[in-house]
Scaffold this motif. Structure first.
Motif, PDB file in Angstrom:
ATOM      1  N   PRO A 124       0.842  -1.206   0.000  1.00 58.64           N
ATOM      2  CA  PRO A 124       0.000   0.000   0.000  1.00 58.64           C
ATOM      3  C   PRO A 124       0.878   1.257   0.000  1.00 58.64           C
ATOM      4  O   PRO A 124       2.026   1.222   0.449  1.00 58.64           O
ATOM      5  N   PRO A 125       0.336   2.367  -0.479  1.00 58.16           N
ATOM      6  CA  PRO A 125       1.140   3.598  -0.610  1.00 58.16           C
ATOM      7  C   PRO A 125       1.822   4.072   0.672  1.00 58.16           C
ATOM      8  O   PRO A 125       2.982   4.497   0.629  1.00 58.16           O
ATOM      9  N   ASP A 126       1.135   3.992   1.820  1.00 61.85           N
ATOM     10  CA  ASP A 126       1.775   4.451   3.058  1.00 61.85           C
ATOM     11  C   ASP A 126       2.961   3.563   3.435  1.00 61.85           C
ATOM     12  O   ASP A 126       3.991   4.046   3.916  1.00 61.85           O
ATOM     13  N   TYR A 127       2.857   2.285   3.184  1.00 60.98           N
ATOM     14  CA  TYR A 127       3.969   1.370   3.437  1.00 60.98           C
ATOM     15  C   TYR A 127       5.141   1.674   2.497  1.00 60.98           C
ATOM     16  O   TYR A 127       6.302   1.621   2.910  1.00 60.98           O
ATOM     17  N   GLN A 128       4.834   1.972   1.247  1.00 66.92           N
ATOM     18  CA  GLN A 128       5.892   2.299   0.285  1.00 66.92           C
ATOM     19  C   GLN A 128       6.663   3.543   0.721  1.00 66.92           C
ATOM     20  O   GLN A 128       7.900   3.568   0.659  1.00 66.92           O
ATOM     21  N   ILE A 129       5.952   4.553   1.161  1.00 70.45           N
ATOM     22  CA  ILE A 129       6.601   5.794   1.585  1.00 70.45           C
ATOM     23  C   ILE A 129       7.538   5.526   2.760  1.00 70.45           C
ATOM     24  O   ILE A 129       8.705   5.946   2.751  1.00 70.45           O
ATOM     25  N   VAL A 130       7.048   4.818   3.752  1.00 66.31           N
ATOM     26  CA  VAL A 130       7.862   4.535   4.931  1.00 66.31           C
ATOM     27  C   VAL A 130       9.044   3.647   4.558  1.00 66.31           C
ATOM     28  O   VAL A 130      10.170   3.876   5.008  1.00 66.31           O
ATOM     29  N   TYR A 131       8.822   2.641   3.711  1.00 66.40           N
ATOM     30  CA  TYR A 131       9.926   1.774   3.297  1.00 66.40           C
ATOM     31  C   TYR A 131      11.020   2.580   2.597  1.00 66.40           C
ATOM     32  O   TYR A 131      12.205   2.412   2.891  1.00 66.40           O
TER      33      TYR A 131
END
Length: 108
Positions: free
Chosen positions: A24-31
């Motif tokens: 998901p987009p929020d996970y991508q940003i944090v990763y």
């Protein structure tokens, strides 16, 4: 390192990044923020080690359970990343060791 090793490494990296893009987009940003941070301060075995794939595994499990990324790691992303690498040798450690010789002594 031969050309085949380089090609295989690129294939593995592309497969790894494909897994990241499936999050998901929020996970991508944090990763991506964690990845950027870890490449600056992280362990010397980061590119070949299990840390980055382990983070993706952890994030995939969290996303599958319906949790938000900040529910998993907390609001301080750098603190979470620091905790992951606390027992690892970093480039900063190597540098500190190289300059920590006693004054007046020179390596030969």
């Amino acid at each position: 390192m031969g050309i085949q090793d380089i090609i295989e490494g690129k294939k593995q990296w592309r497969a790894h990044m494909a897994r990241v893009k499936a999050l998901p987009p929020d996970y991508q940003i944090v990763y991506k923020e964690m990845q950027r941070y870890l490449f600056k301060v992280g362990p010397i075995d980061l590119p070949d080690g299990p840390l980055l794939p382990g983070i993706v595994d952890f994030f995939e499990e969290g996303a599958a359970s319906g949790k938000g990324v900040l529910e998993l790691i907390g609001t301080d992303v750098a603190a979470f990343a620091d905790e992951l690498i606390k027992d690892s040798t970093t480039y900063a450690d190597l540098y500190q060791d190289s300059i920590s010789g006693k004054p007046g002594t020179a390596e030969k």
